[in-house]
Design a protein around this motif. Sequence first.
Motif, PDB file in Angstrom:
ATOM      1  N   GLY A 168       0.812  -1.209   0.000  1.00 20.41           N
ATOM      2  CA  GLY A 168       0.000   0.000   0.000  1.00 20.41           C
ATOM      3  C   GLY A 168       0.845   1.258   0.000  1.00 20.41           C
ATOM      4  O   GLY A 168       2.069   1.225  -0.050  1.00 20.41           O
ATOM      5  N   ARG A 169       0.160   2.387   0.087  1.00 21.78           N
ATOM      6  CA  ARG A 169       0.826   3.686   0.081  1.00 21.78           C
ATOM      7  C   ARG A 169       1.200   4.079   1.504  1.00 21.78           C
ATOM      8  O   ARG A 169       0.649   3.559   2.467  1.00 21.78           O
ATOM      9  CB  ARG A 169      -0.098   4.723  -0.555  1.00 21.78           C
ATOM     10  N   SER A 170       2.127   5.047   1.617  1.00 22.53           N
ATOM     11  CA  SER A 170       2.624   5.348   2.969  1.00 22.53           C
ATOM     12  C   SER A 170       3.034   6.807   3.108  1.00 22.53           C
ATOM     13  O   SER A 170       3.484   7.453   2.163  1.00 22.53           O
ATOM     14  CB  SER A 170       3.818   4.455   3.313  1.00 22.53           C
ATOM     15  N   ILE A 171       2.866   7.293   4.326  1.00 22.30           N
ATOM     16  CA  ILE A 171       3.291   8.632   4.737  1.00 22.30           C
ATOM     17  C   ILE A 171       4.134   8.466   6.000  1.00 22.30           C
ATOM     18  O   ILE A 171       3.801   7.662   6.882  1.00 22.30           O
ATOM     19  CB  ILE A 171       2.079   9.527   5.078  1.00 22.30           C
ATOM     20  N   VAL A 172       5.230   9.212   6.097  1.00 24.91           N
ATOM     21  CA  VAL A 172       6.035   9.232   7.314  1.00 24.91           C
ATOM     22  C   VAL A 172       6.022  10.644   7.881  1.00 24.91           C
ATOM     23  O   VAL A 172       6.177  11.628   7.138  1.00 24.91           O
ATOM     24  CB  VAL A 172       7.483   8.779   7.042  1.00 24.91           C
TER      25      VAL A 172
END
Length: 384
Positions: A168-172
Amino acid sequence: MRILHTSDWHIGRSFHGHSTLDALSGVLDVLVDQVRENAVDAVIVAGDVFDSAAPSAACYPVLSRTLAALADAGACVVVTSGNHDSAARLGFQSALLRADITVLTDPTSVGTPVTLADEHGPVHVYGIPYLEPAIVRHLWPGVELRNQAQTMRHALDLVRADLAERGGRSIVAAHCFAAGVDATPGVEREIRQGGLDVVPLTAFDGPDYVALGHIHGRQQLSERVRYAGAPLHYSFGEAGKPRGSWLVDLDADGLSSVRWLDLPVPRALVTLEGPLDDLLTHERFDAHRGDWVRAEYTDSTPQPDPMRRLQARFPWCATVVHAPAETRPDDGEGYARRVRAARDDAEVIDAFLAHVREGEGASPAERELIRHVLDARAVAEAHA
């Protein structure tokens, strides 16, 4: 999915002795309106929520009202702690918060995301609280964590390993000093030791977007790695720099677009320069009566009570600096030598004035006054 990236609220910070709580509350109200108007799905606050580890009681309602308002505007909120925050104080009520507000302060949570979803599937938000190497290295025995670069790289390795399994997509969201940016002098409390604590840009490889905090000015290190900066100006070094947040859009393939949303500046910051009489009277400075003012007066000698006089014209004058337009070259005669060479008390006083006034001794009028005072003292002593 649409995400708003903000950071460095510094609730409770003062500006040259003035409280910023009301100004910050007003700006955060605008940010809430922007979340509603732009149909933001998630708000990320990347650290330094409070300005100190022990914020005053008045700071907590500002945070709680804003978090609730953001959630009421339709956004999930993810908050991480920064180097100014006390992780314990910021995170103590996290278990009591509503489901759409998450505060991440526990280092052991690194690598475990807050997972959101849209029509294209999951979006994993990995919050990395500020990690002080000396404090957290015991949590990962066998891993060398001597500086910020090693610690952040390890944290991102945990994120990448977890993401590889989840997909999936990700944000940090993280709080650190990344390579390629300059701090505003006197604003960001340094978390560097020499150059060791600068985190290289390669440490952030992998996620679709990296929302950073710690630097108070807007910065773009790459298309996918950015600082949002602080919502208020907290230093005259920031004057003229925009305040706001990044609006981040993800599509099915990852990062789609990023655009800047300006926030209002409640009171502009200006530095005014000139002779003190000009600063006090010249019409070219009229437009700055309502601004935060840093005054640099260029008279060759210090002037009496400049702050009080300037605040009569500029009520928000916050600091005054004596910056002579011309400095006299050093003639090699030190103060002690001048005093020893003085033939009388008048020359001692003249040497002192020259020492504290960029080499400018007594004027003719001052010499006459000095002589009058010394003569009066001599008469008084003769009749004592």
